[in-house]
Design a protein around this motif. Structure first.
Motif, mmCIF file in Angstrom:
data_model
loop_
_atom_site.group_PDB
_atom_site.id
_atom_site.type_symbol
_atom_site.label_atom_id
_atom_site.label_comp_id
_atom_site.label_asym_id
_atom_site.label_seq_id
_atom_site.Cartn_x
_atom_site.Cartn_y
_atom_site.Cartn_z
ATOM 1 N N GLY A 365 97.367 110.740 85.059
ATOM 2 C CA GLY A 365 96.975 109.390 85.454
ATOM 3 C C GLY A 365 97.011 109.241 87.026
ATOM 4 O O GLY A 365 96.216 108.975 87.976
ATOM 5 N N LEU A 366 98.221 109.819 87.626
ATOM 6 C CA LEU A 366 98.557 109.681 89.003
ATOM 7 C C LEU A 366 97.637 110.673 89.712
ATOM 8 O O LEU A 366 97.034 110.418 90.869
ATOM 9 C CB LEU A 366 100.056 110.072 89.280
ATOM 10 N N LEU A 367 97.506 111.887 89.063
ATOM 11 C CA LEU A 367 96.507 112.985 89.755
ATOM 12 C C LEU A 367 95.213 112.621 90.137
ATOM 13 O O LEU A 367 94.681 112.786 91.050
ATOM 14 C CB LEU A 367 96.595 114.405 88.895
ATOM 15 N N ALA A 368 94.663 111.609 89.170
ATOM 16 C CA ALA A 368 93.383 111.223 88.994
ATOM 17 C C ALA A 368 93.442 110.212 90.131
ATOM 18 O O ALA A 368 92.301 110.123 91.069
ATOM 19 C CB ALA A 368 92.831 110.397 87.972
ATOM 20 N N MET A 369 94.330 109.213 90.301
ATOM 21 C CA MET A 369 94.596 108.174 91.375
ATOM 22 C C MET A 369 94.510 108.689 92.702
ATOM 23 O O MET A 369 93.789 108.189 93.709
ATOM 24 C CB MET A 369 95.581 107.224 90.985
ATOM 25 N N VAL A 370 95.472 109.663 92.860
ATOM 26 C CA VAL A 370 95.468 110.336 94.175
ATOM 27 C C VAL A 370 94.288 110.931 94.778
ATOM 28 O O VAL A 370 93.893 111.077 95.868
ATOM 29 C CB VAL A 370 96.779 111.465 94.284
ATOM 30 N N SER A 371 93.724 111.713 93.661
ATOM 31 C CA SER A 371 92.531 112.610 94.095
ATOM 32 C C SER A 371 91.507 111.675 94.614
ATOM 33 O O SER A 371 90.634 111.770 95.604
ATOM 34 C CB SER A 371 91.980 113.294 92.794
ATOM 35 N N LEU A 372 91.246 110.463 93.749
ATOM 36 C CA LEU A 372 90.051 109.386 94.212
ATOM 37 C C LEU A 372 90.725 108.843 95.637
ATOM 38 O O LEU A 372 89.680 108.829 96.624
ATOM 39 C CB LEU A 372 90.144 108.383 93.384
ATOM 40 N N ASN A 373 91.708 108.549 95.926
ATOM 41 C CA ASN A 373 92.164 108.206 97.080
ATOM 42 C C ASN A 373 91.930 109.205 98.300
ATOM 43 O O ASN A 373 91.563 108.931 99.344
ATOM 44 C CB ASN A 373 93.760 107.936 97.252
ATOM 45 N N LEU A 374 92.138 110.429 97.999
ATOM 46 C CA LEU A 374 91.958 111.710 98.765
ATOM 47 C C LEU A 374 90.386 111.835 99.196
ATOM 48 O O LEU A 374 90.116 111.910 100.406
ATOM 49 C CB LEU A 374 92.447 112.826 98.430
ATOM 50 N N ALA A 375 89.554 111.477 98.335
ATOM 51 C CA ALA A 375 88.286 111.553 98.486
ATOM 52 C C ALA A 375 87.792 110.383 99.473
ATOM 53 O O ALA A 375 86.885 110.731 100.394
ATOM 54 C CB ALA A 375 87.395 111.343 97.198
ATOM 55 N N ILE A 376 88.143 109.313 99.012
ATOM 56 C CA ILE A 376 87.838 108.100 99.951
ATOM 57 C C ILE A 376 88.440 108.232 101.422
ATOM 58 O O ILE A 376 87.580 107.954 102.319
ATOM 59 C CB ILE A 376 88.477 106.851 99.437
ATOM 60 N N PHE A 377 89.661 108.599 101.437
ATOM 61 C CA PHE A 377 90.258 109.088 102.932
ATOM 62 C C PHE A 377 89.453 109.933 103.654
ATOM 63 O O PHE A 377 89.146 109.785 104.725
ATOM 64 C CB PHE A 377 91.488 109.390 102.746
ATOM 65 N N ASN A 378 88.930 111.024 103.027
ATOM 66 C CA ASN A 378 88.192 112.108 103.670
ATOM 67 C C ASN A 378 86.891 111.574 104.048
ATOM 68 O O ASN A 378 86.363 112.130 104.874
ATOM 69 C CB ASN A 378 88.178 113.301 102.629
ATOM 70 N N LEU A 379 86.235 110.579 103.399
ATOM 71 C CA LEU A 379 84.920 109.993 103.624
ATOM 72 C C LEU A 379 84.813 109.019 104.760
ATOM 73 O O LEU A 379 83.922 108.468 105.307
ATOM 74 C CB LEU A 379 84.040 109.551 102.444
ATOM 75 N N LEU A 380 86.198 108.625 105.360
ATOM 76 C CA LEU A 380 86.245 107.630 106.431
ATOM 77 C C LEU A 380 85.467 108.223 107.698
ATOM 78 O O LEU A 380 85.633 109.520 107.912
ATOM 79 C CB LEU A 380 87.409 107.372 106.675
ATOM 80 N N PRO A 381 84.891 107.585 108.480
ATOM 81 C CA PRO A 381 83.989 107.791 109.422
ATOM 82 C C PRO A 381 85.158 108.400 110.646
ATOM 83 O O PRO A 381 84.875 107.739 111.866
ATOM 84 C CB PRO A 381 82.985 106.896 110.010
ATOM 85 N N ILE A 382 86.023 109.188 110.487
ATOM 86 C CA ILE A 382 86.959 109.650 111.442
ATOM 87 C C ILE A 382 86.720 110.974 111.801
ATOM 88 O O ILE A 382 86.754 111.809 111.140
ATOM 89 C CB ILE A 382 88.500 109.350 111.042
ATOM 90 N N PRO A 383 86.391 111.588 113.251
ATOM 91 C CA PRO A 383 86.220 112.753 113.478
ATOM 92 C C PRO A 383 87.378 113.543 112.980
ATOM 93 O O PRO A 383 88.437 113.250 113.126
ATOM 94 C CB PRO A 383 86.232 112.763 114.931
ATOM 95 N N ILE A 384 87.194 114.809 112.670
ATOM 96 C CA ILE A 384 88.034 115.754 112.085
ATOM 97 C C ILE A 384 87.873 115.635 110.651
ATOM 98 O O ILE A 384 88.264 116.854 109.983
ATOM 99 C CB ILE A 384 89.409 115.828 112.649
ATOM 100 N N LEU A 385 87.943 114.681 110.126
ATOM 101 C CA LEU A 385 87.721 114.705 108.496
ATOM 102 C C LEU A 385 86.226 114.771 108.218
ATOM 103 O O LEU A 385 85.333 114.680 109.043
ATOM 104 C CB LEU A 385 87.965 113.016 108.084
ATOM 105 N N ASP A 386 86.086 114.913 106.916
ATOM 106 C CA ASP A 386 84.611 115.221 106.314
ATOM 107 C C ASP A 386 83.738 114.075 106.725
ATOM 108 O O ASP A 386 82.490 114.311 106.985
ATOM 109 C CB ASP A 386 84.666 115.434 104.559
ATOM 110 N N GLY A 387 84.405 112.627 106.542
ATOM 111 C CA GLY A 387 83.229 111.621 106.889
ATOM 112 C C GLY A 387 82.923 111.562 108.463
ATOM 113 O O GLY A 387 81.776 111.155 108.650
ATOM 114 N N GLY A 388 83.877 112.160 109.250
ATOM 115 C CA GLY A 388 83.450 112.352 110.579
ATOM 116 C C GLY A 388 82.214 113.185 110.955
ATOM 117 O O GLY A 388 81.308 112.877 111.592
ATOM 118 N N VAL A 389 82.442 114.341 110.152
ATOM 119 C CA VAL A 389 81.404 115.400 110.401
ATOM 120 C C VAL A 389 79.892 114.912 109.900
ATOM 121 O O VAL A 389 78.987 114.863 110.418
ATOM 122 C CB VAL A 389 81.735 116.572 109.529
ATOM 123 N N ILE A 390 80.421 113.934 108.666
ATOM 124 C CA ILE A 390 79.007 113.632 108.005
ATOM 125 C C ILE A 390 78.421 112.600 109.046
ATOM 126 O O ILE A 390 77.075 112.488 109.280
ATOM 127 C CB ILE A 390 79.241 112.911 106.651
#
Length: 436
Positions: A365-390
């Motif tokens: 359950g913790l793995l699922a929660m942290v995985s979702l948090n990691l996905a959302i954090f990576n999609l933030l529009p911050i350069p160097i993250l995936d969201g910034g590249v997008i």
């Protein structure tokens, strides 16, 4: 020993998420024939690994993180003109490659929860217009005039909310007035409740609790409750003649008993029983309190869901969690919530160890929660993250031309500095919490 266990289980958790995340980038790159030079678990110098085809699969010195190195990935790379380089591919393909990592983390979160729900799904009461079962004295809800027994029929623009809806409104609206319509004695009343910012959690706190049947979750051996014959699964009906409708009510009555015996009525297998228990003085959260040695929780019925329902419920739960994370981040930006509630790697290690010791269900359950948090954090529009590249790719697609190399380098440098500042803050935050 506990610290080593925490570190081990944190590395396992982070390792799974990194592997899945980077596999997303790797598979998408291979799909579009981008040459992948390295698939690294960790950063820094290479420790060991193996080569398969043109890709070096390696373990690196710093095991916190990972990456996929593609040819011509960064602006100014000498191989950027290679037809198989990342930058030589159409922008839509680069966008898919960047999004594939977070997408895999979302898929992982959905898959894990669906698997758990097929084994054991907690069927919590989710009735519309929940009833208030407890009010914390001197809390925002108490000062506003909310009473036990009030039924919440509307909160802001949400009509007939579930308690989950009420809780989301509460935590995401610190210091912001909430319009709460309650039903009391057959009449509707409008009450304005302004949740405070809880200094411990960094989120909004109104001081109310839903009415539930309360059951004993665990018994501490050799404590008064165990000696009196109470068992896990017993439903607590009343304590000292006061009906029990929420978990804090039990703690309040026992802790205010000054050590005098309390009369507890319980239900077990449809039969009602009564025991008299003398609380013992025990240490909890650094202070001595009168306790009877039980942990309590709302009564939950567990069922097994078939695959289609498990997937649907998993998607719903993850969508709810993603909404809450978004509202939390928005609350930080609007200064309605404290960034102190952010959890860093030290806290994640603690949670990993605690959940692993609790059992596989808690850990996954913790793995699922942290995985979702990691996905959302990576999609933030911050350069160097995936969201910034997008974001940069979308800007270029809109402009129909590439941004200059100078602009891209400046943006990525700013993104790196910001990301390091966030890492430093969450580490400091974790250490501050450990130090009290």
């Amino acid at each position: 020993m506990v610290i080593l266990q925490n570190i081990w289980w944190a590395l396992v958790l982070i390792g799974i998420m990194i592997l899945i995340h980077e596999l997303g980038h790797y598979w998408a790159a291979r799909l579009f024939d981008v040459k992948v030079e390295a698939f690294s678990f960790g950063f820094g110098p290479r420790l060991f690994g193996f080569r398969r085809g043109e890709t070096d699969f390696r373990f690196s010195a710093i095991l916190f993180g990972g990456y996929v190195k593609m040819v011509g990935e960064q602006p100014g790379d000498e191989n950027a003109s290679d037809p198989r380089s990342f930058l030589s591919k159409p922008r839509w393909q680069r966008l898919v490659i960047a999004f594939a990592g977070p997408a895999m983390n979302i898929i992982l979160a959905v898959a894990i929860l669906a698997g758990l729900f097929m084994v054991r799904f907690p069927k919590l009461p989710s009735t519309p217009s929940p009833e208030i079962g407890y009010i914390v004295p001197d809390s925002a809800a108490a000062k506003a005039g909310i009473q036990e027994g009030d039924r919440i029929v509307q909160i802001d623009d949400k009509v007939n909310p579930t308690w989950e809806d009420v809780a989301i409104k509460e935590v995401s609206n610190a210091n912001r007035p909430l319009s709460v319509w309650v039903e009391r004695d057959g009449q509707r009343k409008l009450i304005t409740v302004t949740p405070i910012l809880d200094p411990k959690t960094g989120v909004g706190f109104a001081g109310w609790g839903e009415r539930n049947e309360i059951q004993i979750a665990g018994i501490i051996p050799d404590q008064p409750a165990a000696k009196a014959g109470l068992q896990p699964g017993d439903t607590i009906v009343s304590v000292n003649g006061q009906p029990i409708r929420s978990t804090p009510k039990v703690h309040d009555i026992v802790s205010s008993s000054s050590g005098n015996p309390v009369s507890l009525v319980y239900s077990r297998n449809g039969q009602t029983g009564t025991v008299t228990i003398k609380p013992a003085l025990s240490k909890a959260d650094g202070t001595e309190k009168w306790m009877i040695g039980v942990s309590v929780e709302p009564r939950v019925v567990f069922v097994s869901l078939p695959l289609p329902q498990a997937i649907a419920e998993s998607v719903r739960q993850n969508a709810k969690s993603a909404t809450l994370i978004y509202q939390f981040l928005r609350g930080i930006v609007e200064r309605r919530m404290s960034p102190k509630s952010l959890e860093g790697p030290i806290r994640i290690a603690q949670l990993s160890g605690e959940s692993a010791r609790e059992g596989p269900t808690a850990y996954f359950g913790l793995l699922a929660m942290v995985s979702l948090n990691l996905a959302i954090f990576n999609l933030l529009p911050i350069p160097i993250l995936d969201g910034g590249v997008i974001l940069l790719l979308l800007v270029e697609m809109f402009m129909r031309r590439d941004l200059s190399l100078r602009v891209k380098e400046a943006v990525f440098k700013l993104g790196f500095v910001f990301l390091m500042a966030v890492v430093a803050f969450v580490l400091y935050n974790d250490i501050s919490k450990l130090a009290g």
